[in-house]
Scaffold this active site. Sequence first.
Site, PDB file in Angstrom:
ATOM      1  N   LYS A 276       0.840  -1.201   0.000  1.00  0.00           N
ATOM      2  CA  LYS A 276       0.000   0.000   0.000  1.00  0.00           C
ATOM      3  C   LYS A 276       0.874   1.250   0.000  1.00  0.00           C
ATOM      4  CE  LYS A 276      -3.795  -1.937   2.784  1.00  0.00           C
ATOM      5  NZ  LYS A 276      -4.904  -1.747   1.849  1.00  0.00           N
ATOM      6  N   ASP A 346      -2.846  -7.680  -1.523  1.00  0.00           N
ATOM      7  CA  ASP A 346      -3.549  -6.755  -0.632  1.00  0.00           C
ATOM      8  C   ASP A 346      -5.014  -7.157  -0.432  1.00  0.00           C
ATOM      9  OD1 ASP A 346      -3.875  -4.625   1.032  1.00  0.00           O
ATOM     10  OD2 ASP A 346      -3.960  -3.092  -0.548  1.00  0.00           O
ATOM     11  N   ARG A 350     -10.112 -11.560   2.293  1.00  0.00           N
ATOM     12  CA  ARG A 350     -10.982 -12.605   1.735  1.00  0.00           C
ATOM     13  C   ARG A 350     -10.270 -13.958   1.711  1.00  0.00           C
ATOM     14  NH1 ARG A 350     -11.698  -9.130  -3.642  1.00  0.00           N
ATOM     15  NH2 ARG A 350     -11.146  -7.545  -2.113  1.00  0.00           N
TER      16      ARG A 350
HETATM   17  N1  BES Z   1      -7.818  -3.931   4.829  1.00  0.00           N
HETATM   18  C1  BES Z   1      -8.094  -3.516   3.509  1.00  0.00           C
HETATM   19  C2  BES Z   1      -9.420  -2.781   3.368  1.00  0.00           C
HETATM   20  C3  BES Z   1      -9.541  -1.460   4.056  1.00  0.00           C
HETATM   21  C4  BES Z   1      -9.352  -0.297   3.353  1.00  0.00           C
HETATM   22  C5  BES Z   1      -9.934  -1.386   5.372  1.00  0.00           C
HETATM   23  C6  BES Z   1      -9.513   0.913   3.988  1.00  0.00           C
HETATM   24  C7  BES Z   1     -10.087  -0.173   6.002  1.00  0.00           C
HETATM   25  C8  BES Z   1      -9.886   0.978   5.302  1.00  0.00           C
HETATM   26  C9  BES Z   1      -8.131  -4.716   2.560  1.00  0.00           C
HETATM   27  O1  BES Z   1      -7.336  -5.785   2.910  1.00  0.00           O
HETATM   28  C10 BES Z   1      -7.623  -4.224   1.250  1.00  0.00           C
HETATM   29  O2  BES Z   1      -6.495  -3.853   1.185  1.00  0.00           O
HETATM   30  N2  BES Z   1      -8.501  -4.228   0.245  1.00  0.00           N
HETATM   31  C11 BES Z   1      -8.159  -3.745  -1.034  1.00  0.00           C
HETATM   32  C12 BES Z   1      -8.735  -4.683  -2.040  1.00  0.00           C
HETATM   33  C13 BES Z   1      -8.220  -4.482  -3.440  1.00  0.00           C
HETATM   34  C14 BES Z   1      -6.772  -4.900  -3.524  1.00  0.00           C
HETATM   35  C15 BES Z   1      -9.058  -5.308  -4.382  1.00  0.00           C
HETATM   36  C16 BES Z   1      -8.760  -2.353  -1.179  1.00  0.00           C
HETATM   37  O3  BES Z   1      -9.850  -2.115  -0.696  1.00  0.00           O
HETATM   38  O4  BES Z   1      -8.091  -1.501  -1.754  1.00  0.00           O
HETATM   39 ZN    ZN Z   2      -6.927  -5.971   4.963  1.00  0.00          ZN
HETATM   40 ZN    ZN Z   3      -5.313  -5.573   2.151  1.00  0.00          ZN
END
Ligand code: BES
Ligand code: ZN
Ligand code: ZN
Length: 525
Positions: A276, A346, A350
Amino acid sequence: MEIKVIAGDITQVEADAIVVNVFEGEQPGGATAVVDKALDGAITRLISSGGIKGKFGEVSIIHTFGKLPAGIAAVAGLGKRQDFTLDKVREVAGESCRSLRKLNCHRVATIVHGADINGIESEASAEAIVEGSLLGLYSFSKYKKPEYEDIKEILIVEREEGELPALERGSHKGKVMAEATSLARDMVNQPANYMTPGRMAEVAKEIADKSKLEINIFDSSDMEAMGMGALLGVSKGSSQAPKLITLSYKGNESSESAIGFIGKGVTFDSGGISIKPSEGMSEMKDDMAGGAAVMAALSAIAQLKPKINVVGIIPATENLPSGSALKPGDVIKAMNGKTIEVVSTDAEGRLILADALSYAVKQGLSPLVDLATLTGACRVALGTGYSGAFGNDQELIDNVRRAADKAGEKLWQLPLPEEYKEQNKSEIADIKNIGERYGGAITAALFLAEFTDNSPWVHLDIAGTASSSKGSGYIVKGATGVGVRTLVELALSLATKCAEPFASCHSEGVERPKNLTQGKLREGY
Ligand code: BES
Ligand code: ZN
Ligand code: ZN
């Protein structure tokens, strides 16, 4: 903090402050009118001069200068009478307690706000006052002295002695709910160098010991034996050992069935190799909020003792990049045998939930409810006020919605359209872990659905609601503890439902009438 319910006249109570209330555009009524009289009409005069408007969220401080034993009378605005709800009781309690804490009040007495207004019962109101007060006063003070001294005692004062048992019941439940929510907030507010998967397992052990819950902590060798390639895959990049925690509450000895609560426990989500951006990454210590909520809910359920069996499952791991980390393009196999192409490391939530849900299905748990800070897309879609709700069984979704409503937690149902499933199709595996750019919360939920084996299931995406950037009402900056009260209310309501019309469905192991179970909730949960 101590909470007491007492019978008496609020004008006679020895306290640092008393809290009364007024609706917007109305004159003082009930106990507020009595206090007004004791203050020689100060409240009425302030209303006519416009000093008190009664607007929702307003807290007016009146110094009593010896006219009452309490030095301060706080007048809380309830807003417009027709808009008044139970959740506003929580907010009013939270706001007024915070205002009085700033004024160094240690002993605060309050009347029961809103009882008998718009169908609100006094028991529910007492519960909401206790929840709102305790949660509004919450602060995370593990590493820094709190700004203000704590309120030490809250007295709920009622004139009618006959109301006391109901108020006591409400106050007890409110305390259990608020303490569990605060436990979840504490866990989420802890930094990731402290709240590791191992520490989550220790907290679970503390909960289990205190609440007499059965606990299992599986380590990576157990996960290997169970074929949990997805959870193990995510954990590979980290030097912290992953844990799969289960906490079981047995409230119905005569039934083998249990409902399953599953919570995402990523104690830090850097994104892994699909790393990230560094800006805002520290927020990702919150990525175990679903797991914390499940653990805290189990601790509250153990105290409230509904006649139902509940199992909480928390897959806990870090998601970090390293030489041993999962890589984009890798293929892993979940416990139910499905192969997954990892397009983004990331999208790890899931993956670990795939194994946790498969495990829940294998254990025969039904229905299932999972909570996860799963997608930024859900936060984009619904903002920070609403969690996204998805599911494969409308009756269960409606039950969860009612439970959330009772708890004062906002949900919004999002669809699971068949035609979006296409997006999760992989060229080289059974499924891939991301879809297209838009509708990311939906494709994530559709991914999870593949691991439920069509058991009745609800998924709550709490990415937007797990923490708050500002405090108001009974929310304070930082972790919100979202989901705890919804899960507890759900367990209570499912237990009551079975206990009432079909009391035999648990105790004698008799099946419920077929027409009520077909395609709906499975019998006997
Ligand atoms: N933990 C994150 C989701 C998240 C984002 C939680 C903002 C709280 C605040 C999750 O694991 C993630 O990184 N999701 C990605 C998915 C994408 C790679 C398809 C996302 O939401 O960007
Ligand atoms: Zn996450
Ligand atoms: Zn993530």
